[in-house]
Design a protein around this motif. Structure first.
Motif, PDB file in Angstrom:
ATOM      1  N   UNK A  84      -5.407  -3.393   1.986  1.00  0.00           N
ATOM      2  CA  UNK A  84      -6.179  -4.615   1.675  1.00  0.00           C
ATOM      3  C   UNK A  84      -7.650  -4.186   1.487  1.00  0.00           C
ATOM      4  N   UNK A  85      -8.031  -2.998   1.622  1.00  0.00           N
ATOM      5  CA  UNK A  85      -9.600  -2.624   1.658  1.00  0.00           C
ATOM      6  C   UNK A  85      -9.369  -1.185   1.449  1.00  0.00           C
ATOM      7  N   UNK A  86     -10.394  -0.740   0.328  1.00  0.00           N
ATOM      8  CA  UNK A  86     -10.751   0.670   0.107  1.00  0.00           C
ATOM      9  C   UNK A  86     -12.304   0.885  -0.014  1.00  0.00           C
ATOM     10  N   UNK A 105     -12.707   5.255   3.303  1.00  0.00           N
ATOM     11  CA  UNK A 105     -11.685   4.529   4.477  1.00  0.00           C
ATOM     12  C   UNK A 105     -10.651   3.763   3.632  1.00  0.00           C
ATOM     13  N   UNK A 148      -7.995   0.713   4.464  1.00  0.00           N
ATOM     14  CA  UNK A 148      -7.514  -0.381   5.589  1.00  0.00           C
ATOM     15  C   UNK A 148      -6.218  -0.932   5.207  1.00  0.00           C
ATOM     16  N   UNK A 149      -5.349  -1.056   6.088  1.00  0.00           N
ATOM     17  CA  UNK A 149      -4.192  -2.071   5.944  1.00  0.00           C
ATOM     18  C   UNK A 149      -4.377  -3.198   6.628  1.00  0.00           C
ATOM     19  N   UNK A 150      -3.636  -4.056   6.598  1.00  0.00           N
ATOM     20  CA  UNK A 150      -3.712  -5.287   7.390  1.00  0.00           C
ATOM     21  C   UNK A 150      -4.068  -5.083   8.918  1.00  0.00           C
ATOM     22  N   UNK A 151      -3.415  -4.107   9.510  1.00  0.00           N
ATOM     23  CA  UNK A 151      -3.385  -3.734  10.819  1.00  0.00           C
ATOM     24  C   UNK A 151      -4.308  -2.580  11.246  1.00  0.00           C
ATOM     25  N   UNK A 152      -4.653  -1.748  10.134  1.00  0.00           N
ATOM     26  CA  UNK A 152      -5.066  -0.467  10.521  1.00  0.00           C
ATOM     27  C   UNK A 152      -6.250   0.080   9.700  1.00  0.00           C
ATOM     28  N   UNK A 153      -7.049   0.865  10.388  1.00  0.00           N
ATOM     29  CA  UNK A 153      -8.208   1.537   9.580  1.00  0.00           C
ATOM     30  C   UNK A 153      -8.077   3.137   9.613  1.00  0.00           C
TER      31      UNK A 153
END
Lengths: 128, 367
Positions: free
Chosen positions: A39-41, A58, A60-65
């Protein structure tokens, strides 16, 4: 999904496409699957220097970085803005649309340390 | 890979058969996701989802002093409950910090059923037993004898209706009843932890697997999916439902966490009353607020919050919010930064990233 034979890989699950002194970098199918929905780069800017083995961004998924580790050292000459706007492409097309940066490398021998697709898959097999 | 030391719910085999990604959740081997957190989250908002929440703790409080014990330990007022009615409440220490948050079901005048967080079950049971000293009451931990499924989403009622003759439309929010579901006697409440309509179903563990399979089968046409703990967290977060360990802890009071409506300071003496009355009189030094990112970044639990280069609090929960397509967070801040539209910063990997205070809940279903 098989890992493209024409790419090189790292044990941190990045891939590298080497074309002369230009190296395109992304993350592998295995990495995106382990992360889950991305969900984020976050990526460096054009002109930034990155150093082999060090974090350059970085994901990031919903639950991890997770950090992105540079497979080579050099100067960032292109950044994929599409992957910043549509991070889900990391899940859907990790080896294509979700390329992340292009690096111009100073030391062409650095790429010799990278794994072939076969070596990377052997490494993955040892992990399970 | 199976870790033999982890506790398993009666549905462990179902999760593995469905290909769930399993994680150690407070000592329990639990599914974090099946098809993917985003897909599961959207299924619950638009259709329906089925959760295994058998790890939750259940405690019976029975006897002539049952209400006295319950009302001594909780901040809400169980004296106002009618038969088959439920309330949500914090349970506090004398200093006002939170032991746990829980649901209280009134089974009878002398019988209450408490549903507590999995990781707090032993602590809560011991706390209840300690507080029961001198009272004519029995406290029984029935967690091991109780499986729990949560069926949530706009299609929950029509799916459950295929498996029971009970008039589900008559079962109102925060009420429960006992009736047969697919031939098995269950306790069913109209409650949940997602911000959607839905039910929580309590039944003996030996029937849980069959009912799980049956609900997924009859709900298939309506688009039901099994939902893991990953989406359970994003769903409850968007609805601003607190999670113990993040929005609540022994160091945080219910007033600070914005749960004042569940604290009845006019109720006769209860654990923490004095401290909470004092806190209310003196004013809060920190408050839970919701915020959304203005600049790029995802807030995460424990990231510092800052303003004018100074630390003003911390993020309790932060995430990409699938229903809003925004990056949002809940966090504790000094009250002077709590007003809507106040600009604050989330410190992400050492860098201040702009955010602003917005109203909560972030997501509210249409009535």
């Amino acid at each position: 999904m098989t890992n493209p034979r024409d790419l090189k890989y790292t044990k941190e699950h990045e891939w590298a496409r080497i074309e002369g002194n230009r190296v395109t970098v992304g993350i592998t199918h295995y990495a995106q699957e382990a992360l889950g929905d991305v969900v984020f780069v976050e990526l460096p800017g054009v002109g930034d220097k990155i150093i082999e083995g060090e974090a350059f961004g970085t994901v990031e998924s919903v639950k991890s970085v997770s950090d992105l580790y540079a497979p080579v050292s050099g100067e960032v000459v292109e950044v994929n803005d599409n992957v910043l706007d549509s991070p889900e492409t990391v899940n859907t097309d990790p080896y294509g649309a979700a390329w992340m940066i292009v690096v111009e490398i100073a030391d062409p021998t650095e790429v010799d340390k990278l794994l072939s697709a076969e070596q990377y898959e052997e490494f993955l097999a040892e992990q399970d | 890979m199976t870790n033999a030391a982890l506790k398993k719910t009666p549905l462990n085999a179902q999760h593995r058969k469905l290909g769930a990604k399993m994680v150690d959740f407070g000592g329990w081997d639990m599914p974090v996701q099946y098809s993917g957190i985003l897909e599961e989250h959207r299924a619950v908002r638009a259709k329906a989802g089925l959760f295994d929440v058998s790890h939750m703790g259940e405690v019976y409080v029975m006897g002539p002093d049952a209400l006295r014990l319950v009302n001594k330990v909780i901040t809400n007022d169980a004296g106002k409950l009618q038969l088959k009615q439920i309330l949500y409440t914090p349970m506090c220490y004398e200093h006002g910090g939170v032991v746990d948050d829980l649901l209280v079901y009134k089974m009878a005048d002398d019988h209450y059923f408490l549903v507590v967080n999995a990781s707090n079950t032993d602590k809560d049971y011991e706390w209840l037993v300690k507080n029961a000293q001198g009272l004519d009451v029995t406290v029984e931990n029935i967690s091991a004898k109780t499986a729990q499924l949560a069926l949530q989403g706009p299609k929950a009622e029509s799916i459950l209706g295929k498996l029971t003759d009970y008039d589900l439309a008559s079962l109102q929010y925060y009420w429960f009843d006992s009736f047969r579901v697919d031939g098995v006697e269950c306790l069913v409440s109209r409650t949940g932890y997602t911000g959607e309509d839905g039910f929580e179903i309590y039944l003996p563990p030996e029937f849980a697997g069959l009912l799980w399979d049956k609900i997924l089968a009859v709900g298939q046409d309506e688009g039901i999916l099994p939902i893991g703990l990953g989406a359970r967290d994003t769903l409850r977060f968007e609805a601003r439902l607190p999670l113990y360990g993040q929005e609540l802890s022994s160091e945080i009071t219910p007033l600070e966490a914005g749960l004042g409506i569940f604290v009845k300071l006019d109720k006769a003496d209860f654990n923490g009353k004095e401290a909470l009355v004092k806190q209310k009189q003196e004013g809060l030094t920190r408050r839970l607020v919701g915020f959304e990112m203005i600049e790029r970044g995802i807030p995460r639990s424990h990231y510092p919050l800052a303003a004018d280069g100074r630390e003003i609090g911390w993020v309790s929960t932060g995430s990409y919010a699938p229903s809003l397509d925004k990056n949002i967070g809940l966090g504790f801040v000094s009250p002077r930064f709590a007003a809507l539209d106040t600009e604050i910063e989330v410190v992400i990997r050492g860098k201040g990233v702009k955010a602003k205070v917005i109203k909560t809940p972030f997501y509210k279903r249409e009535a």
